[in-house]
Scaffold this active site. Sequence first.
Site, PDB file in Angstrom:
ATOM      1  N   GLY A 168     -21.845  36.496 -23.938  1.00 43.19           N
ATOM      2  CA  GLY A 168     -22.105  35.144 -24.415  1.00 43.19           C
ATOM      3  C   GLY A 168     -21.701  34.945 -25.863  1.00 43.19           C
ATOM      4  O   GLY A 168     -22.127  34.008 -26.511  1.00 43.19           O
ATOM      5  N   ARG A 296     -24.128  40.109 -10.064  1.00 44.15           N
ATOM      6  CA  ARG A 296     -24.974  39.033  -9.531  1.00 44.15           C
ATOM      7  C   ARG A 296     -24.089  38.026  -8.826  1.00 44.15           C
ATOM      8  O   ARG A 296     -22.873  38.149  -8.843  1.00 44.15           O
ATOM      9  CB  ARG A 296     -25.688  38.329 -10.685  1.00 44.15           C
ATOM     10  CG  ARG A 296     -24.702  37.783 -11.717  1.00 44.15           C
ATOM     11  CD  ARG A 296     -25.246  36.663 -12.576  1.00 44.15           C
ATOM     12  NE  ARG A 296     -24.149  35.969 -13.225  1.00 44.15           N
ATOM     13  CZ  ARG A 296     -23.596  36.311 -14.385  1.00 44.15           C
ATOM     14  NH1 ARG A 296     -24.019  37.353 -15.026  1.00 44.15           N
ATOM     15  NH2 ARG A 296     -22.593  35.628 -14.883  1.00 44.15           N
TER      16      ARG A 296
END
Lengths: 499, 157
Positions: A168, A296
């Site tokens: 991020g 994920r």
Amino acid sequence: MASLECRKKRILVANRGEIAIRITKAIKELGYVAVGVYSDIDENSPHLFFADEAYHIGPSEAAKSYLNIDKIIAISKKNNIDAIHPGYGFLAENSNFAKIVEENNFIWIGPPYKVMYDAGDKLRARKLAQKAGVPIVPGASLEKGSNPIEQANELGYPVLIKASGGGGGKGMRIANNDKELIDSIDVAKKEAEASFSDPTVYLEKYILDPHHIEIQIMADNFGNYYYFPERECSIQRRYQKIIEESPSTTINREKAKMMGEAAVSLAKEVGYRSAGTVEFLVDKDKNFYFLEINARIQVEHPITEEITNIDLVESQIKMAFGNKLLLNQKELNKPVGHAIEARVYAENPSNNFMPDAGIIKHYKRPSNAGVRIDSGGNKGAEIPIYYDPIISKVIAKGSDRKQALVRLYNALSGYHIYPIKTNIKFLMNIIKHSHFANGTYNTKFIDTHFEELSPITNNNTPLAIACYYYLNKVTSGGGLTSSENKMEECWTFLKNFRG
Amino acid sequence: MEESLNINNKNIDFTIKNEKNVIKVGLDDQQYVCNVAMLGDQLTAKSDNDHKLIDYFQDKDSHIIWIDDEEYIIKEINLVYEENILSEENVVAPMPGVIKEILVTSGESVEQGETLIILESMKISNELKASKKCTIKNVLVKVGDQVGGSDLLVETE
């Protein structure tokens, strides 16, 4: 015990918003029982109304609810849960949570926690990629006793200082020379420590204007590994993807196959199972370099579903329950048509994209052919201040890229949300931009063209005035009366909706 | 009839005439003639050969009208004026959030640019600063309060 045999499997969705709804629908389609959870502020949130049952897990702050491992485990035990799906965000990539889930004899709908642990650390993941023969961005690990200046000069400036513990853009700095390098290392270390409780940073050669292209992979418990057509995710603002498409306009099918095979070698090396994504950077000469593994389901998974006709979330659940995943890799290599996704965020482009929150009073979603909307918003629903400001994802599919783009544009144009500020107009301006339309864009696109993406046109002002006048003055019984009635209706609805 | 409205945060002067279902709008020396009607929960507008379906929403002090791919937020000018007065004198939440820190108390005088309140919204901290040298008259919130966008937080004088 016969009755136990026919008992329907119960799956808890440890998430909220659009992804909780997406997963809940998949669970119900498979004939299982979907169990939702909610924090204080989410007690009337849309995701609960899709679930068969829903349980309160704590106060509004994420740390006390959606990130509260003990509470989620306790609720699961109390309610005879068989399996837990974490979605994305929150606890989805917390290997410790996955471990606790398995230790408590629940099925974890995701990769093994050991794999999540390896994938979660960038330095470890780089080493595994190297071992699997997957190209990595040239870099240096800055181990004790090493000389960062020497290492940076060997790589050649500019270099990136990156945090091993996370992503991020946190703990990440660009250095163009020795001085910047020395200044930035300490800042990056501090930021990494604060964000990921791990001050470890390393150097990577800075790839100029790269593309961000990722490969969806799937692996069952029987050694079957598959890769899916690539997703082009280069439209990013502050390292956050906002538009993704598949296939990419940058690489050809042959290169896609090479990247897919590389992703699968890495998946085999780490012992991956379930659904996952291997992210790559692609430079202007189409060389690809491993970036990271996302252990994920991804926000952008629907575009892959749209061009392959495979439900990734259902497949995740089936694999977790020990079913074989039988797909045809050759078929997967031939995507059908084109799919593109735009993420609708509650944020205000004219106030530096600051997040917005509150109750949605007007929500009109488009219903165009070839358009799918995965949404966590609705009329009367609240966008809370506590969580990620994503409202929904608009996914358009076409027989070719042009059709998909037109459908996405028209869908966004007919998507009206008020009074929450959204990035919808900004997304439309991106799609309209010539460099986006002709597919020649990279991760620098938004920074480079920011000025051109912001203007708001007012070509229909006279008509808007006419409509205003009509609503206020012309409608029989007096426009104002009818408007008051409308507001009252709206509030009555909200009151009922919120209990 | 001469009129003005606040449209997308700009005051616009225009003329308007209503003759037998036909609305005539004069703006920047141009005449625009159209026929507006209701269709379900939307509006239709006919002008020459151009037919449009228009989505709208009536809020308590504004009308929102969506035409093609544009959004118009229309307010009466006197309503806008009152809002501006409020925000100039006092400290207002620029967005919804939770009060994380309050750095001033009533009666205290502060310099321009001094941080008064830290408001957290979706994990982002925002420092709300004094727009000019002033005295804090009243702090209307406490730490932990959840506030809405444009809520009044601090009165100054």
